[in-house]
Design a protein around this motif. Structure first.
Motif, PDB file in Angstrom:
ATOM      1  N   UNK A 127       0.744  -1.236   0.208  1.00 30.03           N
ATOM      2  CA  UNK A 127       0.117   0.019   0.049  1.00 30.03           C
ATOM      3  C   UNK A 127       0.782   1.377  -0.015  1.00 30.03           C
ATOM      4  N   UNK A 128       0.214   2.245   0.204  1.00 31.33           N
ATOM      5  CA  UNK A 128       1.010   3.856  -0.006  1.00 31.33           C
ATOM      6  C   UNK A 128       1.126   4.449   1.450  1.00 31.33           C
ATOM      7  N   UNK A 129       0.610   3.697   2.425  1.00 27.82           N
ATOM      8  CA  UNK A 129       0.788   4.086   3.835  1.00 27.82           C
ATOM      9  C   UNK A 129       1.656   3.179   4.641  1.00 27.82           C
ATOM     10  N   UNK A 130       2.468   3.538   5.680  1.00 28.07           N
ATOM     11  CA  UNK A 130       3.175   2.953   6.619  1.00 28.07           C
ATOM     12  C   UNK A 130       3.784   1.700   5.928  1.00 28.07           C
ATOM     13  N   UNK A 131       4.601   2.188   4.853  1.00 21.74           N
ATOM     14  CA  UNK A 131       5.261   1.218   4.097  1.00 21.74           C
ATOM     15  C   UNK A 131       6.910   1.367   3.940  1.00 21.74           C
ATOM     16  N   UNK A 132       7.178   2.285   5.196  1.00 26.92           N
ATOM     17  CA  UNK A 132       8.705   2.513   5.349  1.00 26.92           C
ATOM     18  C   UNK A 132       9.112   2.862   6.510  1.00 26.92           C
ATOM     19  N   UNK A 133      10.589   3.344   6.864  1.00 29.92           N
ATOM     20  CA  UNK A 133      10.683   3.587   8.314  1.00 29.92           C
ATOM     21  C   UNK A 133      10.047   4.582   8.833  1.00 29.92           C
ATOM     22  N   UNK A 134       9.421   4.726  10.183  1.00 34.00           N
ATOM     23  CA  UNK A 134       8.877   5.881  10.452  1.00 34.00           C
ATOM     24  C   UNK A 134       9.427   6.549  11.637  1.00 34.00           C
ATOM     25  N   UNK A 135      10.779   6.203  11.892  1.00 35.98           N
ATOM     26  CA  UNK A 135      11.519   6.730  12.812  1.00 35.98           C
ATOM     27  C   UNK A 135      10.790   6.921  14.048  1.00 35.98           C
ATOM     28  N   UNK A 136      11.400   7.458  15.314  1.00 36.49           N
ATOM     29  CA  UNK A 136      10.663   7.616  16.390  1.00 36.49           C
ATOM     30  C   UNK A 136       9.873   9.105  16.606  1.00 36.49           C
TER      31      UNK A 136
END
Length: 195
Positions: free
Chosen positions: A186-195
């Motif tokens: 998908x296009x959301x929540x698909x990479x590093x989010x960092x803190x």
């Protein structure tokens, strides 16, 4: 009424072993701590080939070394493990025991680190398919063509936080907080989010 740690973990689709307890963590909420020999929590995955796990992690001074997170096929055949070593460096280890990479960066005892673990299960990965970040800095990045698959199944069907068969009889105290699992679709929540 108050639920036990095992009941709360079960409601979140995780299975818990003995020795998994809830403790007050970084910002006053609850995190999970493992202190007993071979204590862990695990959950089934939907045959995931790739994913990212992000979480706060702390190791106790008395801990020798141990597994932070493991990915297995559908049972107990481990594909890929992220471990901390006696010198507090981190290593990526294939399930057959082969050390694939070791960081120069180190954890500090009793200090929280934000860890992000991007993974792919395959006989030959591409560059940047398997990456570990600590506090926003890349500390491990497996080379292209590295083999992270340790069974006939090219996917992870089980995710384990805490101990496993690689560390019997090791009371390595570990605390986890704010765990996030993403499947990279998908296009959301698909990479590093960092803190």
């Amino acid at each position: 009424d108050h639920l036990t740690a095992a009941q709360e973990v079960s409601m979140l689709k995780w299975s818990a072993s003995a020795g998994a307890t809830f403790v007050t963590v970084r910002f006053g909420g609850q995190g999970i701590q493992f202190t007993d020999t071979n204590s862990y929590i695990d959950r089934a995955l939907a045959s995931q080939v790739t994913g990212i796990c992000s979480f706060a992690f702390q190791v106790a001074t008395a801990a020798i070394d141990g597994t932070i997170i493991s990915l297995a096929d559908t049972g107990t055949t481990y594909h890929l493990l992220l471990r901390f070593n006696t010198d507090r460096t981190l290593s990526l280890v294939r399930g057959d025991g082969t050390v694939l990479a070791t960081s120069t960066a180190m954890l500090t005892n009793t200090v929280w680190a934000w860890i992000e673990f991007k993974w792919k299960i395959a006989n030959s990965i591409s560059a940047s398919d398997v990456v570990v970040k600590m506090d926003g800095v890349t500390i491990l990045d497996l080379a292209a063509a590295t083999d992270t698959q340790n069974s006939a199944n090219a996917f992870a069907g089980r995710l384990v936080l805490g101990a496993n068969s690689f560390e019997p009889n090791n009371n390595a105290a570990r605390i986890y907080d704010d765990f996030v699992l993403m499947d990279l679709t998908g296009s959301f929540n698909n990479t590093f989010i960092n803190e």
